[in-house]
Write a protein that holds these residues in place. Structure first.
Motif, short mmCIF file in Angstrom:
data_model
loop_
_atom_site.label_atom_id
_atom_site.label_comp_id
_atom_site.label_asym_id
_atom_site.label_seq_id
_atom_site.Cartn_x
_atom_site.Cartn_y
_atom_site.Cartn_z
N GLN B 166 -11.33 2.48 12.40
CA GLN B 166 -11.71 1.32 11.61
C GLN B 166 -11.17 0.02 12.21
O GLN B 166 -11.55 -1.05 11.78
N GLY B 167 -10.25 0.12 13.18
CA GLY B 167 -9.73 -1.08 13.82
C GLY B 167 -8.45 -1.64 13.23
O GLY B 167 -8.13 -2.81 13.38
N ILE B 168 -7.69 -0.78 12.57
CA ILE B 168 -6.42 -1.20 11.98
C ILE B 168 -5.44 -1.64 13.09
O ILE B 168 -5.53 -1.15 14.21
N THR B 169 -4.51 -2.57 12.77
CA THR B 169 -3.50 -2.91 13.78
C THR B 169 -2.08 -2.56 13.33
O THR B 169 -1.18 -2.45 14.15
N GLY B 170 -1.89 -2.36 12.01
CA GLY B 170 -0.55 -2.05 11.53
C GLY B 170 -0.57 -1.09 10.35
O GLY B 170 -1.44 -1.18 9.49
N ILE B 171 0.37 -0.16 10.35
CA ILE B 171 0.47 0.82 9.26
C ILE B 171 1.91 0.89 8.77
O ILE B 171 2.84 1.02 9.56
N LEU B 172 2.09 0.76 7.45
CA LEU B 172 3.39 0.99 6.84
C LEU B 172 3.34 2.41 6.27
O LEU B 172 2.66 2.67 5.28
N ASN B 173 4.01 3.33 6.95
CA ASN B 173 3.87 4.75 6.64
C ASN B 173 4.98 5.26 5.73
O ASN B 173 6.12 5.37 6.15
N PHE B 174 4.63 5.57 4.50
CA PHE B 174 5.61 6.11 3.54
C PHE B 174 5.53 7.62 3.42
O PHE B 174 6.23 8.20 2.61
N THR B 175 4.65 8.26 4.19
CA THR B 175 4.60 9.72 4.14
C THR B 175 5.73 10.27 4.99
O THR B 175 6.19 9.61 5.91
N PRO B 176 6.19 11.49 4.71
CA PRO B 176 7.24 12.07 5.56
C PRO B 176 6.70 12.42 6.95
O PRO B 176 7.48 12.72 7.84
N ALA B 177 5.37 12.37 7.15
CA ALA B 177 4.79 12.72 8.45
C ALA B 177 5.03 11.62 9.47
O ALA B 177 5.00 10.43 9.14
N ARG B 178 5.30 12.02 10.72
CA ARG B 178 5.38 11.06 11.82
C ARG B 178 3.99 11.00 12.43
O ARG B 178 3.57 11.92 13.12
N ILE B 179 3.24 9.93 12.18
CA ILE B 179 1.84 9.88 12.62
C ILE B 179 1.71 9.42 14.06
O ILE B 179 2.56 8.70 14.59
N THR B 180 0.63 9.88 14.70
CA THR B 180 0.36 9.54 16.10
C THR B 180 -0.77 8.52 16.16
O THR B 180 -1.84 8.74 15.61
N HIS B 189 7.86 3.06 9.69
CA HIS B 189 7.95 4.30 8.94
C HIS B 189 9.12 4.22 7.96
O HIS B 189 10.24 3.92 8.35
N ILE B 190 8.86 4.46 6.70
CA ILE B 190 9.94 4.49 5.71
C ILE B 190 9.86 5.81 4.97
O ILE B 190 8.83 6.14 4.38
N ASP B 191 10.93 6.55 5.02
CA ASP B 191 10.97 7.88 4.41
C ASP B 191 12.05 7.85 3.34
O ASP B 191 13.23 7.65 3.62
N LEU B 192 11.65 8.04 2.09
CA LEU B 192 12.60 7.95 0.98
C LEU B 192 13.75 8.94 1.15
O LEU B 192 14.91 8.62 0.90
#
Lengths: 212, 212
Positions: B166-180, B189-192
Motif C-alpha cells: 500500500q506504500g506505507i513508510t512507518g509502522i508503530l508495532n505493538f504486536t509481540p511479533a518482530r515484523i519484516t 516496536h513497543i512490546d508491553l
C-alpha cells in the motif's frame, strides 16, 4: 555495587533475545548465528555483540552461539525462575489489554490483581485477574512492589502517593502525567502519544530511502 | 542529508519538552529555568542541555529559557503545524485505548481511520474515528503513510505485507511479533511485556536506595 551497570537500552533487548532463543530451543535448534539472531530480533549484529559483551564473550567465531547455553544464561540473568507479582491500577481499555496479555507465557511476571473505581468492574475477573475497588488498595496490595498505572492523568498524582505510602519500588507509568516520587522508587514512563510522535518526527526528518 | 542526526532518545523527549512548554505558555509564564524544566519532565538537567545542544544553544545563564522562543522553535522542529494522518489496524482493547486518546490536543497527529475484522465493530465510530473492515484496507487507506499495529501477533506478517504494498513508510508495532519490512520502511516496536520485564530487571539488579 560491584555489578557492571548495563545501559537501559541493552536491558530492554534482553527479553527479546530470551524470547527468540526460547522459541529456537522449542524447535530443537542447537546453535544460532549472530546474523540469524539479528534478523529475528531486528537488532543489528554490532549491537547484539556489544550487548552480549556486557555479560562476557558468549559466542564463537564461525560457530555462532550455543542456544541452550545462551538460554540458561539469559534465564539466570532475567531471573526467569523467580516470579514477580504486579498490580494493575486502572482497568480501562489499556488496562484490559494488559490483563489479556499472557505475561506468564514467556515471562517471570504475573499481574496478581487489578484495581478500578467503576462498580461494574469491581468483583469481576479479567484474564484470570481479580479486580478490586481502588479504595481497597491499601488492604489488598500487601507484598506487591511493582505497579502498572493505566489511569487517567488527573488521577496519577493521588494514586502515586498512595502507592508510595504502600511501599512500592517500581511503577510503569502509562499516563501522560509525569509523576513525582521519592528517589528510591524507579519509574519507567511510556506515553503512547510520544511514541507515535517520535515515529512521525523520524519519518519526516530522516526518511529512509530505497537506495540507502 | 545536511541536517545533524539526533539520537533517537533525544527525539523521544522532544514531544515531552513541547507539551510542558505549551502548558507554561498557556499559564502565561515567560521563562523557565533548566531546573524547573528538569523537574517537570523528569529528565536530568545535563540531559536537557545536551538535547538542546543538538539544535544550537538556546538558554542563557542565570536567565533560563524564553518559553515563547523555545515553543516556537519546538513547534517548527516537530512540525506542529503540519498534520500527519495515521491508520490504526486492530480495534481490540489496545486499539480502542488509542482511539480514545486525544492526540490532536497537543499533537500534530490524527488517527484518520481504523480497521478490524469483527463485524460488530465495522461501520461504528470510536472516539470520532470510523472503523472499516480490514478487507477494505487497500480501498480506504489511500494517502496514509503511517500505521499503528494493534492486532494479534499471528496476523502481523500478513497485514504488514499488505501495508507495504500500500506504500506505507512507518509502522508503530505493538504486536509481540518482530515484523519484516523493506529497508525504506521505518518500524518502531513497543512490546508491553518487554517494557514490564525491563522495569522488573532494573528493580532486581539496580535497586535505588534511600541513601543514594
Amino acid at each position: 555495587m560491584a555489578m557492571n551497570k548495563i545501559p537501559q537500552a541493552t536491558a530492554k533487548r534482553l527479553p527479546l533475545y530470551y524470547r527468540f532463543l526460547n522459541n529456537l530451543n522449542h524447535q530443537g535448534k542447537k546453535r544460532v548465528s549472530s546474523k540469524e539472531l539479528s534478523e529475528a530480533v531486528k537488532v543489528d549484529s554490532a549491537t547484539i555483540r556489544r550487548d552480549f559483551s556486557y555479560f562476557g564473550a558468549l559466542g564463537k567465531k564461525g560457530y555462532g552461539y550455543n542456544v541452550e547455553y545462551l538460554l540458561g544464561f539469559f534465564r539466570k540473568t532475567l531471573d526467569q525462575d523467580e516470579l514477580t507479582d504486579v498490580a494493575l491500577i486502572g482497568v480501562g481499555n489499556l488496562g484490559t489489554a494488559f490483563l489479556h496479555y499472557n505475561f506468564l507465557k514467556n515471562n517471570n511476571i504475573q499481574i496478581k490483581m487489578a484495581f478500578d473505581a467503576a462498580k461494574e468492574k469491581v468483583g469481576t475477573d479479567i484474564g484470570g485477574v481479580p479486580v478490586y475497588h481502588i479504595e481497597d488498595l491499601e488492604d489488598k496490595m500487601t507484598g506487591i512492589k511493582v505497579a502498572i498505572l493505566t489511569i487517567p492523568a488527573s488521577e496519577a498524582d493521588g494514586i502515586t502517593n498512595r502507592l508510595v505510602e504502600q511501599g512500592i519500588t517500581g511503577i510503569l507509568n502509562f499516563t501522560p502525567a509525569r509523576i513525582t516520587v521519592p528517589d528510591h522508587i524507579r519509574v519507567h514512563h511510556i506515553d503512547l502519544a510520544v511514541e507515535l510522535q517520535a515515529l512521525v518526527y523520524f519519518l519526516k526528518h530522516y526518511p529512509l530511502s530505497k537506495e540507502d
